[in-house]
Structure formats: C-alpha cells, structure tokens
Design an enzyme around this catalytic site. Structure first.
Site, short mmCIF file in Angstrom:
data_model
loop_
_atom_site.label_atom_id
_atom_site.label_comp_id
_atom_site.label_asym_id
_atom_site.label_seq_id
_atom_site.Cartn_x
_atom_site.Cartn_y
_atom_site.Cartn_z
CB VAL A 45 16.14 38.95 119.63
CG1 VAL A 45 17.07 37.75 119.49
CG2 VAL A 45 16.58 39.80 120.82
CB CYS A 46 12.40 38.00 115.69
SG CYS A 46 11.76 37.01 117.06
#
Length: 155
Positions: A45-46
């Site tokens: 997700v980062c």
C-alpha cells in the site's frame, strides 16, 4: 495524540533526504506542499501511495505544489525505494520520529508487534505554512488524491 487539522499552522520540520541533505518546510516557502506520510517502504500500500503521488506530479506542478514523502525508514532504505520506483520527488527520513509526532501521525499502538511508525496520511500545506488539508487513513486505504487536488485548486 493530537492530529493537526485544516487551519493549523504547519510545524516546521527537518528530515534527512536520501542524499543525506536536510529537507525542511522552509525549503518550500512560496510553494504549496503535499506531505505524504507512509508507514514503511517496500510494502504494497505504501508503494501504491507513493507511485500514485508520483503519477500526479504533472498536475501538482501546475498547482504550484511539490510533494515530499515521509517515513521512519532510514535515508538509505528510502533511497533504494525511490530508485526502484522511479520517484521524482524527495523522500525524507523521520528516523527519530519527531516530525511524525509533531504532525500527530506517529503510530503508538501495536501492529504485529511493531510500533513507532508513521500512519498513512496526507497534508497540504499552503505557501504561507498553513495546513489546508489533513487526512489520516485507516492504514489500508490511500489518502484521497482527488481531495488533495481539489484543495490545491482552491489555493
């Protein structure tokens, strides 16, 4: 812990860039700044968050805005992460966790035995140093890139 909100004065900060040079709020005087806090480099997700911000770059430039990514990773990890993802904006290491704490986004709970990392969040700081947009996500969701652009368009 108090998270900063719209209308608050943005705290000054000093991060360590991937080139080991300081990244400060004053570096962006006269520009709008988007701060993307993210928990840890190389996580799915980062990576999506920063690659999405990277793709939005042309729109941000037309809105007199620049992006800085912030995490507690070391500058060396962030350098590798930036290069592998061809990021065209600086990443700043908040290794000492001061900036995350000042912005109210230092995670102090327990996630799989880990604590002390930046919560996924985004802040728009205007050219006068005032926060115009603040969003802290649930960690699994990305900040609203649409809301960030709408905020910038109104400045």
């Amino acid at each position: 812990m108090i998270v900063l909100k719209q209308g608050d004065k943005a705290p000054g900060f000093k991060l360590v860039g991937t080139d080991l040079e300081p990244i400060t709020l004053s570096n962006y005087k006269g520009k709008n700044l988007i701060l993307h806090f993210f928990p840890l480099a190389f996580t799915s997700v980062c990576t999506e968050q920063l690659c999405t911000a990277n793709g939005e770059d042309n729109d941000y430039a037309s809105l007199n805005a620049e992006v800085v990514g912030v995490s507690v990773d070391s500058p060396f990890v962030l350098d590798k992460f930036s290069k592998e993802n061809n990021l065209n904006f600086p990443l700043g290491s908040d290794f000492n966790r001061k900036v995350s704490a000042d912005y109210g986004v230092l995670f102090d709970g327990d996630f799989a035995g880990m604590t002390g990392f930046s919560m996924r969040s985004a802040f728009v700081v205007d050219d006068k140093g005032v926060i115009r947009y603040a969003e802290v996500t649930d960690g699994k969701s990305l900040p609203s890139f649409e809301n960030i652009k709408e905020t910038l368009a109104q400045l």
